[in-house]
Write an enzyme that holds these catalytic residues in place. Sequence first.
Site, mmCIF file in Angstrom:
data_model
loop_
_atom_site.group_PDB
_atom_site.id
_atom_site.type_symbol
_atom_site.label_atom_id
_atom_site.label_comp_id
_atom_site.label_asym_id
_atom_site.label_seq_id
_atom_site.Cartn_x
_atom_site.Cartn_y
_atom_site.Cartn_z
ATOM 1 N N LYS A 82 52.903 49.415 24.289
ATOM 2 C CA LYS A 82 52.444 48.414 25.259
ATOM 3 C C LYS A 82 51.010 48.071 24.892
ATOM 4 C CE LYS A 82 50.398 47.394 28.614
ATOM 5 N NZ LYS A 82 49.314 46.377 28.563
ATOM 6 N N GLU A 99 42.239 58.933 24.748
ATOM 7 C CA GLU A 99 40.977 58.578 24.088
ATOM 8 C C GLU A 99 40.303 57.562 24.980
ATOM 9 O OE1 GLU A 99 42.012 57.532 20.125
ATOM 10 O OE2 GLU A 99 42.280 59.629 19.585
ATOM 11 N N CYS A 127 34.435 52.265 21.227
ATOM 12 C CA CYS A 127 34.270 53.474 22.039
ATOM 13 C C CYS A 127 33.197 54.378 21.470
ATOM 14 C CB CYS A 127 35.594 54.213 22.126
ATOM 15 S SG CYS A 127 36.268 54.579 20.493
ATOM 16 N N GLU A 176 29.337 53.009 31.043
ATOM 17 C CA GLU A 176 29.782 52.366 29.805
ATOM 18 C C GLU A 176 29.782 50.845 30.025
ATOM 19 O OE1 GLU A 176 33.943 52.462 28.569
ATOM 20 O OE2 GLU A 176 33.302 53.025 26.554
HETATM 21 P P1 NAD Z 1 41.926 49.646 29.921
HETATM 22 O O1 NAD Z 1 41.974 51.086 30.344
HETATM 23 O O2 NAD Z 1 41.618 48.629 30.926
HETATM 24 O O3 NAD Z 1 43.318 49.208 29.274
HETATM 25 C C1 NAD Z 1 43.888 49.912 28.185
HETATM 26 C C2 NAD Z 1 45.388 49.755 28.240
HETATM 27 O O4 NAD Z 1 45.887 50.398 29.401
HETATM 28 C C3 NAD Z 1 45.865 48.296 28.319
HETATM 29 O O5 NAD Z 1 47.011 48.140 27.506
HETATM 30 C C4 NAD Z 1 46.223 48.143 29.786
HETATM 31 O O6 NAD Z 1 47.203 47.175 30.005
HETATM 32 C C5 NAD Z 1 46.756 49.529 30.098
HETATM 33 N N1 NAD Z 1 46.743 49.896 31.525
HETATM 34 C C6 NAD Z 1 45.896 49.487 32.486
HETATM 35 N N2 NAD Z 1 46.236 50.037 33.680
HETATM 36 C C7 NAD Z 1 47.315 50.828 33.454
HETATM 37 C C8 NAD Z 1 48.121 51.658 34.266
HETATM 38 N N3 NAD Z 1 47.899 51.810 35.574
HETATM 39 N N4 NAD Z 1 49.151 52.334 33.698
HETATM 40 C C9 NAD Z 1 49.404 52.218 32.376
HETATM 41 N N5 NAD Z 1 48.686 51.432 31.556
HETATM 42 C C10 NAD Z 1 47.641 50.748 32.069
HETATM 43 O O7 NAD Z 1 40.915 49.620 28.702
HETATM 44 P P2 NAD Z 1 40.395 48.309 27.926
HETATM 45 O O8 NAD Z 1 39.451 47.608 28.828
HETATM 46 O O9 NAD Z 1 41.564 47.613 27.336
HETATM 47 O O10 NAD Z 1 39.601 48.972 26.701
HETATM 48 C C11 NAD Z 1 38.268 49.368 26.765
HETATM 49 C C12 NAD Z 1 38.143 50.859 26.987
HETATM 50 O O11 NAD Z 1 38.830 51.561 25.951
HETATM 51 C C13 NAD Z 1 36.718 51.345 26.934
HETATM 52 O O12 NAD Z 1 36.498 52.241 27.988
HETATM 53 C C14 NAD Z 1 36.639 52.075 25.608
HETATM 54 O O13 NAD Z 1 35.653 53.067 25.517
HETATM 55 C C15 NAD Z 1 38.008 52.631 25.493
HETATM 56 N N6 NAD Z 1 38.327 52.958 24.102
HETATM 57 C C16 NAD Z 1 38.345 54.280 23.739
HETATM 58 C C17 NAD Z 1 38.600 54.631 22.425
HETATM 59 C C18 NAD Z 1 38.587 56.072 21.996
HETATM 60 O O14 NAD Z 1 39.080 56.371 20.924
HETATM 61 N N7 NAD Z 1 38.042 56.992 22.785
HETATM 62 C C19 NAD Z 1 38.854 53.635 21.476
HETATM 63 C C20 NAD Z 1 38.810 52.286 21.883
HETATM 64 C C21 NAD Z 1 38.554 51.975 23.209
#
Ligand code: NAD
Length: 501
Positions: free
Chosen positions: A189, A264, A298, A395
């Site tokens: 997804k 992550e 990230c 963040e």
């Molecule tokens: P997000 O958490 O908003 O969304 C990530 C994914 O989760 C999307 O596909 C979204 O549709 C899904 N999602 C949202 N709510 C959900 C739920 N209730 N149940 C299941 N899935 C759900 O994150 P974002 O805004 O897309 O990405 C940015 C974040 O990702 C930042 O916090 C960044 O630090 C983090 N990130 C971490 C790493 C790492 O390796 N630690 C790498 C890249 C990004």
Amino acid sequence: MSALEINLAKAEAHLARFRDDGVRHRIGGADVGGTEWFETTSPHDGALLARIARGGVAEIDAAAGSAHAAFPAWRDMAGAERKRVLHRIADGIERRAEEIAFLECLDTGQALRFMSKAALRGAENFRFFADRAERARDGLNLPSPTLMNVTTRVPIGPVGVITPWNTPFMLSTWKIAPALAAGCTVVHKPAEFSPITARILCEIAEEAGVPPGVLNLVNGFGEEAGKALTEHPLIRAIAFVGESRTGSMIMRQGAETLKRVHFELGGKNPCIVFADADMERALDAAAFMIWSLNGERCTSSSRLLVEASIHDEFTARLADRANRIRVGHPLDPETEVGPLIHPVHVEKVASYFETARAEGAIIAAGGERLPGPGCYVRPTLFTGARPEMAIAQEEIFGPVLTAIPFESEADAVEIANGVPYGLTAYVWTENLSRALRVTSKIEAGMIWVNAENVRHLPTPFGGVKASGIGRDGGDWSFEFYMEQKHVGFATGRHPIQRLGA
Ligand code: NAD
């Protein structure tokens, strides 16, 4: 024609079929969806890029069913054969690297200079885990006086992979490659803000010989498709990359079906520069680690902790760098910072410009949006910040750096650890003993000394505290996607207690 015009024409050609037909789900090797849609738009000007099928409970159920049905044959395929298939996926990614990179630039706003490398890193991820597929099941022989005990690893089953929008293709390969190498089947997804290239990975995988149902794609919103995936009883584990609070939600959603989770999550990573550091290299790395990839990474070093004696000079030079960064169209080869992903995200990032002013920090560079319809902000440096300020704690996930002066080594460590996150840290000093002391005290999953983030696939990747649970890379990925199994064979006729005899 300028280089930008040439790239735009190429990107438009790659996008044409998605513009015309939309992006459908891929379930059991077939296109699914087309009644409900959502839109993905250009961060450059808000124009519609493509319609995307909007999945929910029904589509996730179908995809989980396909992944479940495809699992036994994929699990039982010889590792050497899976290795060949995965290498063919890497070949396919390399062949289509330009298409992937150009579409990612359109969809995410990330600059081409970084996205072309990200697409190729996706191929590297597949090659790395392909080469480990044959040994993934290896175990130990742990003989006891009465038993020959052997261990092996078996794939856990169908897994859900949920990815964020910042570097979507590369991040999805990081999860999907080890899952497939281990013998798991996958339901992916992708993020709703940048969904286009996930479809290309499915096409490449199927062409490479991945059987129908082994890799399924369901697009949609987190609270609909994502939630349904985390709750589905046939899905054994969830590999998630995204925000820390989404991780908490997923843990709650997966509790009923006892999901194994790998998270992550976010970061507020410190770059600590001591006065004895190699100033030129530290400056290059500090600028690179916050302003590359739009700061939407990230592992970005979004907090700069500088020893007080060099603080003013170092931050002045950094502000000068920020002001010279070329902000522009993501497909312009000259661009260093592109538009942020989405108007919603720009609102969030820009709100910190106000927060910084209200908290009394100095805006040494940037701190404003660019006029026009696109999601552009200027590369930003806040100075004079205190560790407890929101700009130093939260963040922001944009090209925004918060500089904080420190007086002593102990102060630096205390400030570095004084946030909820613990993903990465960067330490700049020429003093080896100090580097050893500081790295031993910093709470982070990954630390680089006198270097920017240089990823080496055999090393563990992941965070502590609110930055995550579990590790990727090397054999750690297989530990997540596989179960340990122990079998004890009696070597003789050892006495067995005779109850009721
Ligand atoms: P997000 O958490 O908003 O969304 C990530 C994914 O989760 C999307 O596909 C979204 O549709 C899904 N999602 C949202 N709510 C959900 C739920 N209730 N149940 C299941 N899935 C759900 O994150 P974002 O805004 O897309 O990405 C940015 C974040 O990702 C930042 O916090 C960044 O630090 C983090 N990130 C971490 C790493 C790492 O390796 N630690 C790498 C890249 C990004």
